[in-house]
Enzyme design. Sequence first.
Site, short mmCIF file in Angstrom:
data_model
loop_
_atom_site.label_atom_id
_atom_site.label_comp_id
_atom_site.label_asym_id
_atom_site.label_seq_id
_atom_site.Cartn_x
_atom_site.Cartn_y
_atom_site.Cartn_z
N ARG A 41 0.80 -1.23 0.00
CA ARG A 41 0.00 0.00 0.00
C ARG A 41 0.83 1.27 0.00
NH1 ARG A 41 -4.69 -0.58 4.46
NH2 ARG A 41 -5.25 1.39 3.52
N HIS A 87 -7.64 -4.73 -7.22
CA HIS A 87 -7.30 -4.07 -5.95
C HIS A 87 -8.27 -4.48 -4.85
CE1 HIS A 87 -4.82 -1.20 -3.89
NE2 HIS A 87 -5.86 -0.53 -3.44
N TYR A 130 -18.38 12.35 -11.74
CA TYR A 130 -18.42 13.59 -12.51
C TYR A 130 -17.17 13.82 -13.36
CZ TYR A 130 -22.25 14.69 -9.33
OH TYR A 130 -23.42 14.66 -8.62
#
Length: 826
Positions: A41, A87, A130
């Site tokens: 990570r 993932h 968006y």
Amino acid sequence: MPRRTAPPPPPDVPERIVDIDVEQEMQGAFLEYAYSVIYSRALPDARDGLKPVQRRILYMMQDMGLVPTRAHVKSARVVGEVMGKLHPHGDVAIYDALVRQAQPFTMRLPLVDGHGNFGSLDAGPAAQRYTEARMAPAALLMTTGLDEDVVDFVPNYDDRLTEPGVLPAAFPNLLVNGASGIAVGMATNMPPHNLVEVVNAARHLLKHPDADLPALMRFVPGPDFPTGGRVVGLEGIRDAYATGRGSFRTRASVRIEKIGRRQGIVVTELPYGAGPERLIEKIADNVKNKKLQGVADVTDLSDRHHGMRLVIEVKNGFVPEAVLEQLYRLTPMEESFGINNVALVEGQPRTLGLKELLEVFIGHRVDVVRRRTRFRLGKAQDRLHLVDGLLTAIVDIDEVIAIVRSSDDAQAALARLTERFSLSEAQGRYILDMQLRRLTRFSRIELEREQAELRATIAQLQAILDDEGRLRGLVGDELAAVAAEHGTPRRTVLLTSSGPASGAAPTQLEIGDDPCWVLLSSAGLLARTGSAEPLGTEGRRSRHDLVVAAAPATARGHVGVLTSAGRLVRVPVLDLPVLPETAGRPNLAGGTGVKEFVTFGKGERALTIVPLPVTGVEDPDDPGFALATAGGVVKRVVLDPLGNREEVEVITLKDLGPRQRDEVVAAVGLTTGEEELVFVTSDAQLLRFPAALVRPQGRAAAGMAGIKLSAGARVVAMTAVAPDAVDPVVVTVAGDSTSGVSQLGSVKVTPLAEYPPKGRATGGVRCHRFARGEDVLLLAWAGQGPAEAATSTGTAVALPDVPGRRDGSGTAVDRPIAAIAGPPQV
């Protein structure tokens, strides 16, 4: 609702209780968690410079075909594909990683091409539903070659798919884009660098593996942030490049400009990671808490076309450089950046210096090119094997056809072909699958050409694999091509020190009340000198203007501008630009227009500047100043302090006739009171008399008779000549009254001694004989020579030599004269 309880175990199954040491269990669980965070990570791989989530995003975008030539797709679609296939964490972390790779102010070479609101230095991005994204051109450099067995693939989180353990990375991404992350017990923070500089260092290390750090720093002198700015002090950078750890300071890029009547600090670049809104908020907090002094206002004028422009206005009376020092100390305009080059090398976290980082990347890239070459060699050899078989079959294609037609099935045909023509099984199958169109004569020519090309390619690829130097040279050439295509100039300026030497006194915050001179030019420009030294007489010619008045003042004081309407308007000296020190008359081209300080009425203009007395300080020997009106009135005024008033009237002007009011045409400061006043009228009459004949009057007085005027005449000039003036002269300019002042007239220079002094309120004597076409004096001036003349644009006009006749005619000039002045009387 009744509570449900678990059913009891069957009676025939005995209970099994395992005793576990809680401390050991906690230690084991924590170590597994720490290893997962470090490896999976938080820390990037030193080879491709990517964390697993970043690598998975790029790989999945390539798998989706989101290349730069394709249209953008919704970011949520990319996030969903990455989360569902590769993932094992949430969509928030994936989207955050995608956004960071698309931000040009975060990445020196962005890897994602974002469309939409991907955030700013002060605000976060829009939601993933968006925004849209696709691969940036640089991302192709990271993934090109994945289909050529250049890296190892590993299983995904559920062992159903595979993903690359590292990307091929055709450029040193870790150094170019930097990295940041917090793991368990360790963290990484690496600054971005310039692609061209890093590539040059890598190529040098490829050719010279024993190169030391100073040799590499000749190519990579320091970080290069996407937001520009300045790096102050290079010692911390050298430490970081040597050991992997160090710190340095970053500063905003600023310049000091004139903003209206104030000085301003204009910020064009901020330190890496600092936003303008946070800076403005910090400045406001410090001003409110009275920690920061001298800031009047902050305005953000940034836009997409001109970039960042943050204007910090400095209060009058404060030194901009000193205010800037406070801003560096108290706000994000200067911040510290700590380098901690921690990255994964062979699965283990290591702290790496510049050379180690380059060596890891070079080793990875050499391995990628070697595997790619080996893969391409195998492909070429396999293809050559098939081409050789085809050519063998085409030589005797009739027999091949006969064998195929006479065989019971494909397997029998394959066996007979391989035996008859000594072919391999692969060659035999390829011949059986051959299309009839390949049996033409042209196809054979094509196959022979392909055979030759394949043999040349195989020889070239084999030569690369056999020669390590050639392999490393190929890596260097590919890096050079990447730098040439994607490299950009350096944005961050590197400074060895912060400016003043160590131990130097800090800049004074407020401007001292030092003596100076305030100057007024004929074009109406105001400026001040940087010292109280008198202006010399050598080289006094200004390229743009003439100095017509000078008044002594102090930097924090005021002067008065006297207008033709009889108004005296206060002007703060601090608001005036400081002229550079120069011998003689300074150049007022950089001055500020008097209209910036005085609001004029119709037909009103500035005549001169006078020093203003200081409140509470009386000077009984002050002779004041004298002024003259167009109607022949003279008045001598000794000013008292203005107090808080911004302007006063220094004379009461009378009406000269219907709809005609008198006006002030000249005003001069007196030094001793022993000067002579020289009046010149429009009908060429000159009168000189002692200033002592004019007693001082209050501001409301209307003055007294100065010169007796004939019908239709008016005063055009009045000057004061000191008793110790050397060879004073009178300059007169004649012209036509119907043509205005901008006309070619005649000019005459005469010694003042040619005109006898007379009493006040008399008519004077003739000073200029009008030639044909002349009936009025346009301009006049009297004082210590040599005199100078200029046009309205500041172009010099040569004056004739001093003649002997006081009432003679003038000499024609080639340019209209708009102003006359002598040496600055300071």
